[in-house]
Design a protein around this motif. Structure first.
Motif, mmCIF file in Angstrom:
data_model
loop_
_atom_site.group_PDB
_atom_site.id
_atom_site.type_symbol
_atom_site.label_atom_id
_atom_site.label_comp_id
_atom_site.label_asym_id
_atom_site.label_seq_id
_atom_site.Cartn_x
_atom_site.Cartn_y
_atom_site.Cartn_z
ATOM 1 N N THR A 1 25.844 26.097 -16.778
ATOM 2 C CA THR A 1 25.632 25.832 -15.359
ATOM 3 C C THR A 1 26.244 26.928 -14.500
ATOM 4 N N LEU A 2 27.433 27.368 -14.855
ATOM 5 C CA LEU A 2 28.102 28.388 -14.049
ATOM 6 C C LEU A 2 27.298 29.685 -14.012
ATOM 7 N N ARG A 3 26.731 30.074 -15.127
ATOM 8 C CA ARG A 3 25.947 31.318 -15.156
ATOM 9 C C ARG A 3 24.703 31.192 -14.273
ATOM 10 N N ALA A 4 24.086 30.024 -14.273
ATOM 11 C CA ALA A 4 22.941 29.800 -13.386
ATOM 12 C C ALA A 4 23.370 29.854 -11.928
ATOM 13 N N MET A 5 24.530 29.291 -11.640
ATOM 14 C CA MET A 5 25.053 29.313 -10.273
ATOM 15 C C MET A 5 25.371 30.735 -9.826
ATOM 16 N N ALA A 6 25.940 31.537 -10.724
ATOM 17 C CA ALA A 6 26.256 32.924 -10.385
ATOM 18 C C ALA A 6 24.998 33.705 -10.027
ATOM 19 N N GLU A 7 23.927 33.423 -10.750
ATOM 20 C CA GLU A 7 22.662 34.100 -10.454
ATOM 21 C C GLU A 7 22.148 33.707 -9.076
ATOM 22 N N VAL A 8 22.235 32.414 -8.746
ATOM 23 C CA VAL A 8 21.775 31.954 -7.432
ATOM 24 C C VAL A 8 22.579 32.623 -6.314
ATOM 25 N N LYS A 9 23.879 32.746 -6.522
ATOM 26 C CA LYS A 9 24.740 33.281 -5.471
ATOM 27 C C LYS A 9 24.840 34.803 -5.504
ATOM 28 N N GLY A 10 24.240 35.413 -6.512
ATOM 29 C CA GLY A 10 24.296 36.860 -6.598
ATOM 30 C C GLY A 10 25.700 37.382 -6.856
ATOM 31 N N LEU A 11 26.474 36.613 -7.648
ATOM 32 C CA LEU A 11 27.847 36.982 -7.959
ATOM 33 C C LEU A 11 28.009 37.244 -9.450
ATOM 34 N N ASP A 12 28.924 38.130 -9.797
ATOM 35 C CA ASP A 12 29.309 38.305 -11.186
ATOM 36 C C ASP A 12 29.906 36.993 -11.684
ATOM 37 N N GLU A 13 29.585 36.615 -12.918
ATOM 38 C CA GLU A 13 30.056 35.315 -13.412
ATOM 39 C C GLU A 13 31.575 35.245 -13.474
ATOM 40 N N ASP A 14 32.251 36.368 -13.738
ATOM 41 C CA ASP A 14 33.718 36.369 -13.771
ATOM 42 C C ASP A 14 34.281 36.078 -12.377
ATOM 43 N N VAL A 15 33.672 36.662 -11.374
ATOM 44 C CA VAL A 15 34.112 36.452 -9.991
ATOM 45 C C VAL A 15 33.931 34.987 -9.600
ATOM 46 N N LEU A 16 32.766 34.428 -9.934
ATOM 47 C CA LEU A 16 32.516 33.035 -9.574
ATOM 48 C C LEU A 16 33.431 32.103 -10.358
ATOM 49 N N ALA A 17 33.633 32.361 -11.641
ATOM 50 C CA ALA A 17 34.511 31.504 -12.447
ATOM 51 C C ALA A 17 35.922 31.502 -11.884
ATOM 52 N N ALA A 18 36.429 32.665 -11.514
ATOM 53 C CA ALA A 18 37.783 32.746 -10.957
ATOM 54 C C ALA A 18 37.874 31.984 -9.643
ATOM 55 N N ALA A 19 36.843 32.128 -8.796
ATOM 56 C CA ALA A 19 36.839 31.409 -7.526
ATOM 57 C C ALA A 19 36.789 29.908 -7.747
ATOM 58 N N ILE A 20 35.954 29.474 -8.670
ATOM 59 C CA ILE A 20 35.805 28.044 -8.920
ATOM 60 C C ILE A 20 37.080 27.445 -9.496
ATOM 61 N N TYR A 21 37.738 28.169 -10.394
ATOM 62 C CA TYR A 21 39.003 27.629 -10.911
ATOM 63 C C TYR A 21 40.008 27.469 -9.779
ATOM 64 N N ASP A 22 40.117 28.477 -8.927
ATOM 65 C CA ASP A 22 41.042 28.404 -7.798
ATOM 66 C C ASP A 22 40.662 27.260 -6.861
ATOM 67 N N ASN A 23 39.363 27.122 -6.588
ATOM 68 C CA ASN A 23 38.909 26.044 -5.706
ATOM 69 C C ASN A 23 39.244 24.673 -6.278
ATOM 70 N N THR A 24 39.022 24.513 -7.585
ATOM 71 C CA THR A 24 39.274 23.214 -8.221
ATOM 72 C C THR A 24 40.758 22.893 -8.213
ATOM 73 N N ALA A 25 41.579 23.904 -8.466
ATOM 74 C CA ALA A 25 43.024 23.694 -8.431
ATOM 75 C C ALA A 25 43.490 23.334 -7.015
ATOM 76 N N ARG A 26 42.883 23.960 -6.002
ATOM 77 C CA ARG A 26 43.219 23.596 -4.616
ATOM 78 C C ARG A 26 42.765 22.198 -4.285
ATOM 79 N N ALA A 27 41.552 21.878 -4.695
ATOM 80 C CA ALA A 27 40.984 20.566 -4.363
ATOM 81 C C ALA A 27 41.806 19.443 -4.979
ATOM 82 N N PHE A 28 42.215 19.618 -6.235
ATOM 83 C CA PHE A 28 42.910 18.543 -6.948
ATOM 84 C C PHE A 28 44.413 18.797 -7.114
ATOM 85 N N ASP A 29 44.893 19.857 -6.490
ATOM 86 C CA ASP A 29 46.335 20.112 -6.416
ATOM 87 C C ASP A 29 46.967 20.154 -7.813
ATOM 88 N N PHE A 30 46.386 20.977 -8.695
ATOM 89 C CA PHE A 30 47.021 21.148 -10.013
ATOM 90 C C PHE A 30 47.316 22.618 -10.311
#
Length: 290
Positions: A261-290
């Motif tokens: 799913t993440l690779r498909a999302m990266a294609e939609v957003k025109g982002l490198d998958e590493d960049v999107l994965a790093a952003a998503i991990y940070d976002n999830t940690a912020r959202a759930f405070d872990f």
């Protein structure tokens, strides 16, 4: 290929990522097996989501036992009408179920248990809660909204993320959030709105979590929404065992399929998958405070 056969492990991600919404208790693998498979592809954290009191207790216990698991607890939107009325409303009709109606007192009792669980340190979210007008008919709407508002207050009282289930109820979910006052951290699980709604969510600072259905051929509106969603508000999830991404649609889903799913999302957003994965991990940690 059997529809019941688990899909193969995808190529591992180079950057760790988190599954923001899964149901390990509904999957065939043990928790240990599910976490090991996820870790093998660099999915290093999961949010285990409860849908009723028993499932929420299980989520909290599992998070306490496994550092990679973070719990979210709630009564699913369809659970409140079952508790109050003893039925499942389907497409506007009442269908008698096995549960005896418990009324308002039973709902209050269940909500009190969710409130107690939400106070635990290893519980990071309150949800999935919200509104579902697909499976619950008009008879259950009042109970759903009452439960939704109670969960909003629980999330705010304990400083936890609010995890929203929104099915065929976009306007009403947004209305209740505006009226009740959304918690500081609000997550639209399995985001199902269009691009216009994504812009509304972005202005409000709501996180939008995309599941495997963003890969489906008929899901262009979801991809349009993802395209306009700010990268700092995007999460990824499996909702496993449901919503398995293409090309494995219909087969069992699990956290280890997040890379698909993440690779498909990266294609939609025109982002490198590493960049999107790093952003998503940070976002999830912020959202759930872990």
């Amino acid at each position: 290929m059997s529809r019941t056969e688990a899909p193969p492990l995808p190529e591992p991600l180079r950057v760790p990522v988190a599954d923001s919404h899964t149901h390990l208790d509904m999957q065939d693998a043990t928790v240990e097996e599910a976490l090991a498979r996820a870790a093998a592809v660099n999915v290093t954290a999961v949010v285990q989501v409860g849908c009723d009191v028993a499932g929420s207790r299980w989520a909290a216990d599992t998070a306490a036992a496994h550092p990679a698991v973070h719990a979210s607890v709630a009564l699913h939107p369809n659970e409140a009408p079952r508790i109050v009325h003893g039925y499942e409303g389907t497409a506007g009709t009442a269908r008698q179920g096995a549960r005896e109606p418990g009324g308002r007192a039973a709902l209050d009792e269940a909500l009190a248990e969710i409130d107690a669980l939400a106070a635990l340190d290893h519980v990071r979210g309150v949800g999935e809660t919200g509104l579902d007008f697909f499976r619950t008919g008009p008879e259950g709407v009042a109970a759903q909204e009452e439960s939704f508002r109670a969960h909003i207050e629980i999330a705010k009282r304990h400083g936890k993320a609010l995890v929203i289930h929104d099915r065929d109820a976009h306007e009403d979910v947004l209305r209740v959030l505006l009226d009740a006052g959304a918690p500081e951290r609000t997550v639209f699980h399995c985001y199902s709105g269009d691009a216009d709604m994504a812009r509304i969510c972005a202005r409000a600072g709501y996180f939008m979590s995309f599941a495997g259905n963003v890969t489906f051929k008929n899901a262009q509106p979801l991809r349009d929404a993802l395209a306009v969603a700010p990268a700092e508000l995007v999460l990824v999830e499996t909702d496993a065992p449901f919503l398995t991404p293409a090309p494995y649609r219909g087969r069992p889903n699990a956290p280890y399929l997040i890379p698909v799913t993440l690779r498909a999302m990266a294609e939609v957003k025109g982002l490198d998958e590493d960049v999107l994965a790093a952003a998503i991990y940070d976002n999830t940690a912020r959202a759930f405070d872990f």
